[in-house]
Design an enzyme around this catalytic site. Structure first.
Site, mmCIF file in Angstrom:
data_model
loop_
_atom_site.group_PDB
_atom_site.id
_atom_site.type_symbol
_atom_site.label_atom_id
_atom_site.label_comp_id
_atom_site.label_asym_id
_atom_site.label_seq_id
_atom_site.Cartn_x
_atom_site.Cartn_y
_atom_site.Cartn_z
ATOM 1 N N GLN A 136 0.119 12.742 40.992
ATOM 2 C CA GLN A 136 -0.672 11.672 40.390
ATOM 3 C C GLN A 136 -1.818 12.259 39.552
ATOM 4 O OE1 GLN A 136 -0.860 10.398 44.353
ATOM 5 N NE2 GLN A 136 0.225 8.522 43.983
ATOM 6 N N GLY A 182 6.238 10.977 41.162
ATOM 7 C CA GLY A 182 7.458 11.667 40.778
ATOM 8 C C GLY A 182 7.207 12.697 39.700
ATOM 9 N N HIS A 183 7.943 13.791 39.761
ATOM 10 C CA HIS A 183 7.899 14.812 38.722
ATOM 11 C C HIS A 183 9.258 14.872 38.041
ATOM 12 C CE1 HIS A 183 4.028 16.103 39.856
ATOM 13 N NE2 HIS A 183 4.345 16.950 40.799
ATOM 14 N N LEU A 203 2.333 17.545 23.270
ATOM 15 C CA LEU A 203 1.709 17.598 21.947
ATOM 16 C C LEU A 203 2.704 17.207 20.857
ATOM 17 C CD1 LEU A 203 -0.853 18.338 20.347
ATOM 18 C CD2 LEU A 203 0.007 20.683 20.238
ATOM 19 N N ASP A 229 1.258 11.330 35.552
ATOM 20 C CA ASP A 229 2.337 11.445 34.549
ATOM 21 C C ASP A 229 1.942 12.367 33.396
ATOM 22 O OD1 ASP A 229 3.718 9.322 35.982
ATOM 23 O OD2 ASP A 229 2.339 7.948 35.000
ATOM 24 N N ARG A 251 9.199 1.923 35.181
ATOM 25 C CA ARG A 251 8.317 0.997 34.473
ATOM 26 C C ARG A 251 7.803 1.624 33.174
ATOM 27 N NH1 ARG A 251 3.815 -0.927 38.794
ATOM 28 N NH2 ARG A 251 3.808 1.312 39.214
ATOM 29 N N LYS A 307 2.794 17.408 34.980
ATOM 30 C CA LYS A 307 2.504 18.420 36.010
ATOM 31 C C LYS A 307 3.778 19.098 36.510
ATOM 32 C CE LYS A 307 0.458 15.389 38.572
ATOM 33 N NZ LYS A 307 0.545 14.257 37.623
#
Length: 426
Positions: A222, A40-41, A330, A13, A301, A16
């Site tokens: 991941q 997931g992306h 950032l 997460d 989640r 990416k």
């Protein structure tokens, strides 16, 4: 570089998807080499937000060939649903190929995942419930099916009969639903018919592409700390997200990956169970979670939130050969007054120079922090490094100092354009 790999440096997460989307605009081929629809992306592309699960992020670029490679575990039904969803959003979704060697994830894998987690109770791993682990287990014990089997229905039926003879016993023992061959074959029919033209020997395609000096991007899924060997075992995924695993997962030689670009958040998050040395709770964690939209792309989640962890980042860089980093999210840290960075691990008051290999020892770690003031202003509209607040640049410089890594890209917002490029990598 003609070939670049993206690797998440934390627990996944890290953002990416955005980096892959950026690099995919410069690539000719994007490759996903491991994992399944547990990863997931989320990508902001041309003003729209897309949630990808199995499809590589290059699917949004019609000029890119997307490869679902050998090391993946693919749920054909989930893949077809994802393709339908993309088409409904105006993405043609025809520019992909699937490895014959990729594993097939089936309904009984999902059922096994759920009943096992329930049986573990408090000792549960915290899986996504998508059947990934059971599917990889079948691959290792040689009872699994591969995507190439979908091209031969009679052989597929034979393989299913053999697999179900074992799986139904296990499912019944856990009180789960059992399956018949006909049920599985019927559930696969639509997906099989649709996907057959896309199933090829992707390793042959990729080796040819490398000989032709094509620009190939190996997409990360991941994060490194979820690696089955080098992560926080047993609270890990069921494959290796490390760039060093790419050759085996794609059928390419070791020198196929010319550079590895690490992706890290400006803070830390993780999903599921397991030790998290810099974890936060309370109001600060909530503010970071809400500003960063820290909720699972697939599962929804809420993610656990913590400060940046330098010992872990240095560990990941060391095992992966990372020299360049993209710093993500950032802009989220403007919601806090002071930003903390973990610089050392202590156990019983003594500094350690390694990352504990057991979760019991990792749970004993006391992080030692330094703090820097936050910039407390919106940076999402800034387009150059020089325009960033001095306190923001000081945070970036401190990360580079503590890791020895060069931050080549800084993300200041979710959209692809909200990106400051300090060094072009691809």
């Amino acid at each position: 570089m003609a070939t670049v790999a993206i690797e998440g440096m934390q627990w996944g997460d890290e953002g990416k998807g955005k980096v892959t989307d950026y690099f995919a605009s410069r690539a000719e081929i994007v490759v996903r080499s491991q994992g399944g629809n547990n990863a997931g992306h989320s990508i902001e592309h041309a003003g729209k937000r897309y949630a990808l699960r199995l499809l590589p992020s290059g699917i949004l670029n019609p000029n890119v060939t997307n490869v679902l490679a050998d090391g993946m575990v693919i749920n054909p039904i989930a893949l077809l649903d994802e393709i339908k969803g993309m088409k409904a959003q105006g993405i043609p979704c025809e520019n992909f190929i699937i490895s014959k060697r990729a594993s097939v994830l089936l309904p009984y894998h999902v059922e096994l995942d759920h009943v096992r987690e329930a049986a573990l109770g408090k000792a549960k791993i915290g899986t996504t419930g998508r059947g990934i682990g059971p599917c990889y287990e079948d691959k290792a014990q040689r009872t699994g099916l591969r995507m190439g089997d979908l091209l031969e229905p009679e052989y597929l039926r034979e393989r299913l009969e053999s697999a179900l003879a074992i799986k139904n016993i296990e499912l019944a023992a856990f009180g789960g639903k059992t399956f018949t061959v006909e049920e599985i074959m019927d559930s696969l029919k639509e997906a099989m018919d649709f996907l057959k033209p896309y199933i090829v020997d992707t390793s042959v395609f990729l080796r040819k592409a490398l000989k032709e000096n094509k620009k190939v991007l190996f997409e990360g899924a991941q994060g490194a700390l979820l690696c089955t060997t080098h992560g926080t075992y047993p609270y890990v995924t069921s494959s290796s997200p490390l760039a060093t695993a790419i050759p085996n997962n794609t059928g390419l030689p070791l020198n196929a990956v010319e550079d590895v670009v690490g992706i890290m958040k400006a803070y830390s998050t993780r999903v599921g169970e397991g030790p998290f040395p810099t974890e936060l709770d309370g109001e600060i964690a909530k503010n970071i979670r809400d500003k960063g939209h820290e909720y699972g792309t697939v599962t929804k989640r809420p993610r656990r939130v913590g400060w940046l962890d330098i010992p872990q980042l240095n560990y990941v860089a060391g095992i992966s050969g990372i020299k360049h980093v993209c710093l993500m999210l950032l802009d989220v840290l403007d919601v806090v007054d002071d930003i903390y960075i973990c610089t050392k691990y202590l156990i019983d008051g003594k500094e350690i120079d390694y990352i504990p290999s057991t979760v019991s020892e990792l749970a004993k770690v006391t992080p030692e922090y330094i703090s820097l003031p936050s910039w407390k202003e919106d940076i999402s509209h800034m387009t150059s490094y020089d325009a960033l607040p001095e306190k923001c640049k000081a945070y970036i410089a401190k990360i580079e100092e503590l890791t020895g890594l060069e931050i080549c890209m800084v993300s200041v917002g979710p959209d692809k354009d909200a990106t400051i490029i300090r060094k072009e990598m691809f």
